[in-house]
Structures are given as structure tokens and as C-alpha cells.
Write an enzyme that holds these catalytic residues in place. Structure first.
Site, PDB file in Angstrom:
ATOM      1  N   GLU A   1       1.623   6.205   4.485  1.00 51.52           N
ATOM      2  CA  GLU A   1       2.524   6.931   4.215  1.00 51.52           C
ATOM      3  C   GLU A   1       1.923   8.332   4.959  1.00 51.52           C
ATOM      4  O   GLU A   1       0.850   8.723   4.706  1.00 51.52           O
ATOM      5  CB  GLU A   1       2.720   7.266   2.610  1.00 51.52           C
TER       6      GLU A   1
ATOM      7  N   GLU B   1       4.927   0.940  -7.551  1.00 49.84           N
ATOM      8  CA  GLU B   1       4.905   1.448  -6.181  1.00 49.84           C
ATOM      9  C   GLU B   1       3.648   1.278  -5.468  1.00 49.84           C
ATOM     10  O   GLU B   1       2.548   1.967  -6.187  1.00 49.84           O
ATOM     11  CB  GLU B   1       5.433   2.807  -6.068  1.00 49.84           C
TER      12      GLU B   1
END
Length: 307
Positions: free
Chosen positions: A164, A159
Site C-alpha cells: 500500500e 485486513e
């Protein structure tokens, strides 16, 4: 005229390819490394959007927050275009829709949207360098959880989180997992996340199994992470607006908007031609120069003498 590293890569590759008939081909290399664009201008209209992206998550409508994704070719309530800008809208619901089917199975409180690229990122000997970037207006209020990220197609990890926000004005650049088996995090405060900012990852293969990921905010280098065992593992590219969960409870009661434009994905194609296995491994493992703070990105090495 000032050339970018990508310009230099393409120019250098073209020059080496021109020499191929006498030099490179004689030594077994059919063509030189070249830069190629794989996603660009995909938000021009719904036809280009749907040729480059699929709606919702790759696995469906639910993930780790309280929003359920609703979007499709005939459903543009939560994912739609404004000119050449992609808009994702999260709306609070007032009825009971049960819980998310994904861990940690939170109650569904919002309808929102997501898209994932048809093109996957696969870092390997043939495609050893990737650039993934875009411009975003991201919500940062408590309970909002926008993301622009890569995640494994067949396994997790790998990932890489390029954007974010988790309920405040800090962007989390994350990589999982690193050489120690944990998360690497570079956290940067962003002035007005709801204004346009550019987020980028440059991903380069290092060694047989790992990658280095260089993260950028508005063209400025902010950090380098090692992604252990990323090489050879395809990854989805996802844009989504999740809610609550890691961004805090008691999310917005009014509609929340997350906008994206100029999303670009490109890669180096290393043309190996008829190289023998040993020479192919040496070519693929050649080192790339590390970036310096403030640079736009490390440049892949096109030619290498002395071997």
C-alpha cells in the site's frame, strides 16, 4: 543443492506419507502435511486471468477514494495484459460522475481498475499456513493509492495490506486488527517503487483464533504482526489502483499505471485423517518456528515427536 523451506515441507510430507501404512495410519493420521499451490501463472492470458480472478472489487466499483473501477471480459481499458504482466490504468475524467457509494463518499475524479481472486484465503486447522506474494511496479506520486491486500469476505476486520503506497515512496504493511484492537503498521521506504519489487505475506495460525503475519520486501523480512480473530474468517485477495483519499488530493492529470506479475498463492494442507477431536486440536495448535531477520519465510513444522 539448496532446498527452500517449501521444498523441505513437500519432501518431509512425502516421506511421512510413505511411512503412513505402518506408522502414521496406525496412530490415526492418514497423511502428512503437504504444500499446495492455489494461484500461479494466472496472468499468462485472458483465459487464465479470468479463471483465477474476477474484475473490480468483490462488492462492486467504488471504495474509499476518488476512482471508480471499470473492467470486465469485454472492457480492457483499465485492466489488461501486457505479455504475462497485469496492468491497471487510472485516468482522470473531466465530467461529473457524482460521488463514491462507499464511505467517505468522495467525488469520482478517475476511472481505474481492480481485480480480486476467486480463491479466498481461509486460515484454519486444515490450511494453517499461507503464502501470498507478487512482483509489482507501483506508482507513488501524490494522489496515487495502489494496493495488494486481503480483506474479510463476511466481515471487516480482518485486513492485511501487503502493498500500500499512499502518495509517497513508503510502503505500508498493515494489519487490522491486532490483539489490542488497533492497527499494526510497518512502514518501509522503497527505492524506486515504480521498478519491480517483491511483496510477500506469510500467514500462520497461532492458537485457536489468531494468526501471525510475517511481511517481506524483496525477500527480506520486515515485520511480524498478530492478527486477532483472523482464523476461520475467509479473506479476499485484491489488486487495485485507487486515487486521492489517504494518498492526498490533487492527483495526477495524466494516466497512471500499476503493474503486477508472478502473483503466487500457496498453502499448507494439514491432512488430519481419522484423528480424534482432541488429537486434531493438538496437531493444529502445534507451534511453528518464528522467522529470523532476512529469511525468506518461516517453515511450517511437518512432524512433531513426543506426543
Amino acid at each position: 543443492m539448496t532446498l527452500s523451506r517449501r521444498d523441505l515441507l513437500v519432501a518431509g510430507g512425502a516421506g511421512l506419507a510413505a511411512l503412513g501404512t505402518s506408522g502414521l495410519r496406525a496412530s490415526g493420521v492418514g497423511r502428512a502435511a503437504a504444500w499446495e499451490t492455489v494461484i500461479d501463472g494466472s496472468f499468462a492470458n485472458y483465459s487464465t486471468l479470468e479463471s483465477a480472478w474476477n474484475y473490480r472489487y468483490p462488492w462492486g466499483s467504488d471504495h474509499n477514494g476518488t476512482a471508480r473501477m471499470y473492467a470486465g471480459p469485454s472492457d480492457h481499458n483499465h485492466v489488461y495484459l501486457e505479455g504475462s504482466t497485469l496492468v491497471v490504468k487510472a485516468t482522470r475524467i473531466t465530467w461529473d460522475e457524482g460521488t463514491s457509494s462507499a464511505d467517505p463518499h468522495l467525488p469520482i475524479r478517475y476511472h481505474s481498475g481492480a481485480v480480486h481472486a476467486r480463491q479466498q484465503v481461509l486460515v484454519d486447522d486444515q490450511f494453517p499456513n499461507w503464502e501470498v506474494r507478487g512482483d509489482f511496479q507501483a506508482p507513488s506520486a501524490r494522489g496515487t493509492w495502489p494496493a495488494f491486500w486481503l480483506t474479510g469476505v463476511n466481515s471487516w476486520p480482518p485486513e492485511s495490506d501487503i502493498l500500500e503506497y499512499k502518495g509517497d515512496a513508503r510502503n505500508w504493511f498493515n494489519t487490522y486488527k491486532n490483539a489490542s484492537g488497533g492497527w499494526s503498521n510497518t512502514i518501509r521506504s522503497v527505492s524506486s517503487p515504480g521498478s519491480w519489487h517483491t511483496y510477500k505475506a506469510w500467514i500462520a495460525k497461532v492458537g485457536a483464533t489468531d494468526v501471525d503475519i510475517h511481511y517481506y520486501l524483496d525477500g527480506t523480512w520486515v515485520g511480524q504482526h498478530r492478527g486477532a480473530n483472523f482464523a476461520g474468517k475467509p479473506m479476499w485477495i485484491i489488486i487495485n489502483l485507487q486515487t486521492e483519499g489517504s494518498s492526498g488530493a490533487s492527483g495526477p492529470t495524466t494516466d497512471t499505471y500499476y503493474r503486477a506479475r508472478d502473483v503466487y498463492v500457496g498453502r499448507t494442507r494439514a491432512w488430519l485423517g481419522s484423528l480424534a477431536r482432541g488429537d486434531r486440536m493438538r496437531w493444529a495448535a502445534r507451534p511453528a518456528r518464528l522467522p529470523r531477520a532476512g529469511e525468506d519465510g518461516p517453515g511450517p513444522v511437518v512432524s512433531r515427536s513426543g506426543w
